[in-house]
Design a protein around this motif. Structure first.
Motif, PDB file in Angstrom:
ATOM      1  N   SER A  76       0.851  -1.182   0.000  1.00 51.78           N
ATOM      2  CA  SER A  76       0.000   0.000   0.000  1.00 51.78           C
ATOM      3  C   SER A  76       0.891   1.238   0.000  1.00 51.78           C
ATOM      4  O   SER A  76       2.105   1.149   0.230  1.00 51.78           O
ATOM      5  N   THR A  81      -4.432   7.481   2.980  1.00 49.03           N
ATOM      6  CA  THR A  81      -5.262   6.856   3.997  1.00 49.03           C
ATOM      7  C   THR A  81      -5.786   5.510   3.494  1.00 49.03           C
ATOM      8  O   THR A  81      -5.631   5.174   2.306  1.00 49.03           O
ATOM      9  N   VAL A  82      -6.416   4.771   4.374  1.00 46.77           N
ATOM     10  CA  VAL A  82      -7.022   3.490   3.985  1.00 46.77           C
ATOM     11  C   VAL A  82      -7.991   3.703   2.832  1.00 46.77           C
ATOM     12  O   VAL A  82      -7.927   3.012   1.802  1.00 46.77           O
ATOM     13  N   ASN A  85      -6.148   4.710  -0.445  1.00 44.39           N
ATOM     14  CA  ASN A  85      -5.494   3.566  -1.073  1.00 44.39           C
ATOM     15  C   ASN A  85      -6.494   2.736  -1.856  1.00 44.39           C
ATOM     16  O   ASN A  85      -6.252   2.363  -3.012  1.00 44.39           O
ATOM     17  N   ILE A 108     -13.528  -2.397   3.688  1.00 46.48           N
ATOM     18  CA  ILE A 108     -13.071  -1.851   4.969  1.00 46.48           C
ATOM     19  C   ILE A 108     -13.708  -2.615   6.125  1.00 46.48           C
ATOM     20  O   ILE A 108     -13.049  -2.964   7.104  1.00 46.48           O
ATOM     21  N   LEU A 113     -11.192  -2.656   9.365  1.00 46.38           N
ATOM     22  CA  LEU A 113     -10.420  -1.412   9.326  1.00 46.38           C
ATOM     23  C   LEU A 113     -11.277  -0.165   9.509  1.00 46.38           C
ATOM     24  O   LEU A 113     -10.802   0.949   9.261  1.00 46.38           O
ATOM     25  N   ALA A 121      -1.668   4.970   5.795  1.00 46.77           N
ATOM     26  CA  ALA A 121      -1.163   3.597   5.905  1.00 46.77           C
ATOM     27  C   ALA A 121       0.085   3.516   6.768  1.00 46.77           C
ATOM     28  O   ALA A 121       0.303   2.528   7.470  1.00 46.77           O
ATOM     29  N   LEU A 124      -0.578   2.719  10.374  1.00 49.95           N
ATOM     30  CA  LEU A 124      -1.268   1.484  10.728  1.00 49.95           C
ATOM     31  C   LEU A 124      -0.300   0.489  11.365  1.00 49.95           C
ATOM     32  O   LEU A 124       0.901   0.524  11.119  1.00 49.95           O
ATOM     33  N   ARG A 129      -2.021  -2.953   8.124  1.00 47.20           N
ATOM     34  CA  ARG A 129      -1.520  -2.565   6.806  1.00 47.20           C
ATOM     35  C   ARG A 129      -1.560  -3.745   5.840  1.00 47.20           C
ATOM     36  O   ARG A 129      -1.841  -3.582   4.646  1.00 47.20           O
ATOM     37  N   LEU A 132      -5.107  -4.173   4.747  1.00 47.96           N
ATOM     38  CA  LEU A 132      -5.418  -3.158   3.741  1.00 47.96           C
ATOM     39  C   LEU A 132      -4.897  -3.600   2.375  1.00 47.96           C
ATOM     40  O   LEU A 132      -5.615  -3.497   1.370  1.00 47.96           O
TER      41      LEU A 132
END
Length: 277
Positions: A76, A81-82, A85, A108, A113, A121, A124, A129, A132
């Motif tokens: 990632s 951010t999550v 990504n 998510i 998450l 990321a 995390l 991570r 993700l």
């Protein structure tokens, strides 16, 4: 059959990374690949992902748009951010609007998450991570999912989450192939492939691999033949190939586990063929 490689050989200069390897990855099934460092696991996965060309053999694999590939490493972008990504990867595969939002939020939730969805990321935990990265490989619902050691170094709770995500993807019909250092994960797969130095030592279901194992594994405080032995806890385990008679001072193990089988088969290949490590 979503993917397969037949009689596949890959060379990097003078090094043979894969040697006449044949593996099928059926739809709706999980194939686990195990082996030590340099066994050829990543090379085989990269070939299936169309990242490495075969020197000989036949590759049957979907187009890249239908492949989800998680390489070794973070997987990632640290500064995103999550959600960012996932949005970025989904956009590459042509997802947008409500469909993208729906899939992103679903992934998510599946990855556990939600509490970190707006966290970059880089902030995390290792387990988060990696989850993700797995979600990024799955968001476009690939027909072939390729995962290179997805749970290595991940905490036990995150490993459970990852395995659930992988199992659900296979249950939805995708063909899944993953390398793993955790043999309990490999035992749960529908099909197991044991690699050593680019060669397949054996493959099949865990029951097939266990039932097809020949020879004897013994245990005791000291090895009889050091080159055929390895440490397990406080003991030494030792492999006696078919036709050899175990020493009377050691005790046979009734049913060797997968770790013993992998090590024994690797030793047999090295010591009987003179293979270098």
């Amino acid at each position: 059959m979503s993917a397969s490689i037949r009689s596949a050989t890959v060379r990097f200069g003078d090094t043979v990374a894969l040697a006449d390897v044949t593996v099928d990855i059926p739809d709706g099934r999980i194939v686990a690949v195990v082996g030590g460092d340099g066994a050829g696991k990543s090379t085989m996965l990269r070939a299936l992902a169309r990242e490495v060309a075969l020197d000989s053999g036949i590759l049957r694999s979907p187009s890249k748009s239908d492949i989800g590939y998680l390489p070794a490493g973070p997987g990632s972008w640290a500064a995103l951010t999550v959600r960012e990504n996932l949005d970025f990867v989904a956009g590459i595969y042509g997802l947008s609007g409500p469909e993208l939002t729906e899939r992103r939020e679903a992934m998510i939730e599946r990855a556990g998450l939600a509490i970190a969805a707006d966290r970059v990321a880089a902030a995390l935990s290792g387990g988060m991570r990696r989850k993700l990265a797995a979600a990024m490989a799955m968001i476009h619902r690939p027909t072939l999912l390729i995962l290179d050691e997805p749970s290595t170094g991940v905490d036990p709770v995150s490993r459970i989450d990852l395995w659930r995500m992988i199992s659900e993807t296979a249950a939805d019909g995708a063909a899944v192939i993953m390398s793993t250092t955790y043999l309990d994960e490999a035992e749960r797969a529908a099909h197991l492939v044991i690699l050593d130095d680019g060669h397949i030592l054996t493959q099949g279901s865990f029951d097939d691999v266990r039932d097809g194992f020949d020879g004897t594994v013994t245990h005791g405080p000291d090895p009889v033949r050091a080159e055929w032995s390895w440490r397990r806890g406080r003991e030494r385990h030792e492999y006696w190939p078919p036709g050899s008679q175990p020493d009377q001072n050691v005790q046979a193990i009734g049913a060797p586990d997968l770790e013993d089988i992998v090590i024994a088969l690797s030793l047999r290949r090295q010591l009987t063929t003179g293979a270098d490590r």
